[in-house]
Write a protein that holds these residues in place. Structure first.
Motif, short mmCIF file in Angstrom:
data_model
loop_
_atom_site.label_atom_id
_atom_site.label_comp_id
_atom_site.label_asym_id
_atom_site.label_seq_id
_atom_site.Cartn_x
_atom_site.Cartn_y
_atom_site.Cartn_z
N TRP A 56 -5.76 -52.75 -8.12
CA TRP A 56 -5.27 -52.02 -9.30
C TRP A 56 -4.23 -52.83 -10.06
CZ3 TRP A 56 -0.19 -50.38 -10.11
CH2 TRP A 56 0.01 -49.56 -11.23
N ALA A 57 -3.41 -53.60 -9.35
CA ALA A 57 -2.32 -54.36 -9.98
C ALA A 57 -2.80 -55.65 -10.62
CB ALA A 57 -1.24 -54.67 -8.95
N THR A 58 -4.03 -56.08 -10.33
CA THR A 58 -4.53 -57.36 -10.86
C THR A 58 -5.87 -57.19 -11.58
OG1 THR A 58 -5.56 -57.83 -8.71
CG2 THR A 58 -3.36 -58.74 -9.11
N PRO A 59 -5.93 -56.32 -12.62
CA PRO A 59 -7.21 -56.15 -13.34
C PRO A 59 -7.64 -57.41 -14.07
CG PRO A 59 -5.41 -55.09 -14.52
CD PRO A 59 -4.86 -55.50 -13.19
N PHE A 60 -6.68 -58.27 -14.41
CA PHE A 60 -6.99 -59.52 -15.11
C PHE A 60 -7.83 -60.47 -14.27
CE2 PHE A 60 -2.91 -59.93 -12.95
CZ PHE A 60 -3.07 -61.09 -12.21
N ALA A 61 -7.86 -60.24 -12.95
CA ALA A 61 -8.60 -61.15 -12.07
C ALA A 61 -10.02 -60.67 -11.77
CB ALA A 61 -7.84 -61.32 -10.76
N ASP A 62 -10.45 -59.57 -12.41
CA ASP A 62 -11.77 -59.01 -12.10
C ASP A 62 -12.89 -60.01 -12.36
OD1 ASP A 62 -10.70 -56.63 -11.28
OD2 ASP A 62 -10.99 -55.60 -13.20
N ASP A 63 -12.71 -60.87 -13.35
CA ASP A 63 -13.77 -61.81 -13.71
C ASP A 63 -13.61 -63.17 -13.03
OD1 ASP A 63 -14.89 -59.90 -15.39
OD2 ASP A 63 -13.63 -60.52 -17.09
N TRP A 64 -12.61 -63.30 -12.17
CA TRP A 64 -12.41 -64.59 -11.49
C TRP A 64 -13.54 -64.81 -10.48
CZ3 TRP A 64 -6.57 -65.53 -10.01
CH2 TRP A 64 -5.80 -65.50 -11.17
N SER A 65 -13.82 -66.06 -10.27
CA SER A 65 -14.85 -66.40 -9.29
C SER A 65 -14.24 -66.50 -7.89
CB SER A 65 -15.52 -67.74 -9.66
OG SER A 65 -14.55 -68.78 -9.67
N SER A 66 -15.09 -66.36 -6.89
CA SER A 66 -14.65 -66.53 -5.50
C SER A 66 -14.44 -68.03 -5.24
CB SER A 66 -15.72 -65.98 -4.56
OG SER A 66 -15.31 -66.04 -3.24
N TRP A 68 -11.04 -67.58 -5.52
CA TRP A 68 -9.72 -67.39 -6.11
C TRP A 68 -9.30 -65.93 -6.19
CZ3 TRP A 68 -7.77 -71.74 -5.37
CH2 TRP A 68 -8.51 -72.92 -5.58
N ILE A 69 -10.25 -65.05 -6.52
CA ILE A 69 -9.90 -63.63 -6.59
C ILE A 69 -9.53 -63.10 -5.20
CG2 ILE A 69 -12.32 -62.89 -6.33
CD1 ILE A 69 -11.61 -60.53 -8.17
N ASP A 70 -10.24 -63.59 -4.17
CA ASP A 70 -9.94 -63.16 -2.81
C ASP A 70 -8.59 -63.68 -2.34
OD1 ASP A 70 -12.40 -61.84 -2.62
OD2 ASP A 70 -13.41 -63.66 -1.95
N GLY A 74 -5.85 -61.08 -1.63
CA GLY A 74 -5.51 -61.10 -0.21
C GLY A 74 -4.03 -61.36 0.01
N THR A 75 -3.49 -62.32 -0.77
CA THR A 75 -2.06 -62.62 -0.69
C THR A 75 -1.23 -61.44 -1.13
OG1 THR A 75 -2.47 -64.97 -1.12
CG2 THR A 75 -0.23 -64.16 -1.49
N LEU A 76 -1.64 -60.79 -2.23
CA LEU A 76 -0.90 -59.64 -2.75
C LEU A 76 -0.95 -58.47 -1.76
CD1 LEU A 76 0.73 -58.55 -5.10
CD2 LEU A 76 -1.41 -57.79 -6.17
N THR A 77 -2.10 -58.27 -1.12
CA THR A 77 -2.23 -57.21 -0.13
C THR A 77 -1.27 -57.44 1.03
OG1 THR A 77 -4.56 -56.79 -0.67
CG2 THR A 77 -3.80 -56.09 1.51
N GLY A 78 -1.22 -58.69 1.48
CA GLY A 78 -0.30 -59.03 2.57
C GLY A 78 1.14 -58.81 2.18
N LEU A 79 1.49 -59.18 0.94
CA LEU A 79 2.87 -59.02 0.48
C LEU A 79 3.24 -57.54 0.35
CD1 LEU A 79 3.09 -61.84 -2.22
CD2 LEU A 79 4.29 -61.77 -0.04
N VAL A 80 2.29 -56.74 -0.12
CA VAL A 80 2.54 -55.30 -0.23
C VAL A 80 2.83 -54.70 1.14
CG1 VAL A 80 1.45 -53.07 -0.71
CG2 VAL A 80 1.25 -54.93 -2.36
N PHE A 81 2.04 -55.09 2.13
CA PHE A 81 2.25 -54.54 3.47
C PHE A 81 3.56 -55.03 4.07
CE2 PHE A 81 1.44 -53.94 8.03
CZ PHE A 81 1.04 -52.61 8.01
N VAL A 82 3.87 -56.32 3.87
CA VAL A 82 5.14 -56.86 4.36
C VAL A 82 6.32 -56.16 3.70
CG1 VAL A 82 6.63 -58.91 4.37
CG2 VAL A 82 4.23 -59.11 5.02
N PHE A 83 6.19 -55.92 2.40
CA PHE A 83 7.24 -55.20 1.67
C PHE A 83 7.40 -53.79 2.23
CE2 PHE A 83 8.53 -52.69 -2.19
CZ PHE A 83 9.83 -53.16 -2.25
N GLY A 84 6.27 -53.15 2.56
CA GLY A 84 6.32 -51.83 3.17
C GLY A 84 7.03 -51.85 4.52
#
Length: 271
Positions: A56-66, A68-70, A74-84
């Motif tokens: 949801w936070a990175t809609p600009f990356a929807d058209d990125w190729s693999s 890079w989007i992963d 993936g990094t943002l997901t990890g950071l969100v959980f670490v922040f939690g």
């Protein structure tokens, strides 16, 4: 660096104290168990929803190729959980102390009593103590959130974001964790929030020596519950040190030596 060992020593002494006073150990477990159930549910929910939040936070990356989007999400997901987790470690203590205010205050008083000297009492009604604890915990949370957001942003810095930033994060968590725990004893002594921060900043290394190992241990949920009673006991001992309080036996010895000096008599141990 000596103060680092002093702070860690109070953490160990606190665990030893509740180990010798088993009734108080069991007494202090109850609030942590209640809070653990609440936090376990919240972290499980965050674990399931972190990847959706990253998308949801990175809609600009929807058209990125693999890939890079992963990599990004993936990094943002990890950071969100670490922040939690970062917020959970700090707020776990605050919420547990709020839930267990009467439990931990009684435990802290018993530690003071066992050490000798005066046993300070706030003299405030329970509702007033709960209000002060909630208000001060909110002040801590605002500060933690500020540092958390700043460190979260720094987490995107290559290399440093994955090495230096987590270390700083644990130090920030440890300092404020020490503040939360010492507040039980210091609040009974009428020490206000800003003065408590000042006392800990004056002994910052000791606060880190006490709080950082506890922060690391609190990452394991059941360990947090088991260590909480001893953490309150150790924080009470550290609060006594911060305030320069001397146990009754030592104070009597000091008074005896002082009387000997005034009377002109030789004092044992002095030439």
């Amino acid at each position: 660096m000596r103060d680092l060992g002093v702070g860690f020593g109070y953490l160990v002494q606190g665990q030893k104290w509740v180990g010798k006073h088993g009734r108080w150990f069991g007494f202090g477990l109850l609030p942590g168990l209640v809070t653990l159930v609440l936090y376990a549910g919240a972290l499980v929910g965050l674990g399931y929803g972190a990847d959706d939040l990253a998308a949801w936070a990175t809609p600009f990356a929807d058209d990125w190729s693999s890939p890079w989007i992963d990599v990004l999400r993936g990094t943002l997901t990890g950071l969100v959980f670490v922040f939690g987790l970062f917020l959970a470690v700090i707020t776990f203590t605050a919420v547990t102390l709020l839930v267990g205010q009467p439990f931990y205050e009684s435990l802290s008083e018993e530690v003071d009593r066992s050490e000798g000297g005066e046993v300070p009492e706030s003299g405030l009604p329970l509702w007033r103590e709960l209000w002060i604890s909630a208000r001060d915990s909110l002040r801590i949370l605002v500060r933690v959130a500020f540092y958390g957001i700043l460190l979260f942003a720094c987490g995107f810095i290559p290399v440093a974001g994955q090495t230096v930033v987590p270390v700083i994060g644990f130090c920030v968590s440890g300092f404020f964790l020490a503040e939360e725990l010492t507040s039980v004893a210091l609040q009974r002594r009428g020490v206000e929030f800003k003065e408590r921060l000042g006392l800990l900043r004056g002994r910052r290394t000791a606060a880190l020596g006490f709080g950082v190992p506890l922060t690391l241990a609190f990452l394991v949920p059941f360990v947090a519950v088991l260590l909480m009673p001893g953490a309150v006991a150790g924080a009470t001992l550290m609060a006594r040190d911060l305030r320069g309080e001397i146990p009754a036996g030592e104070r009597d010895g000091e008074d005896g030596r002082e009387s000997g000096r005034e009377a002109g008599h030789p004092v044992p141990g002095q030439g």
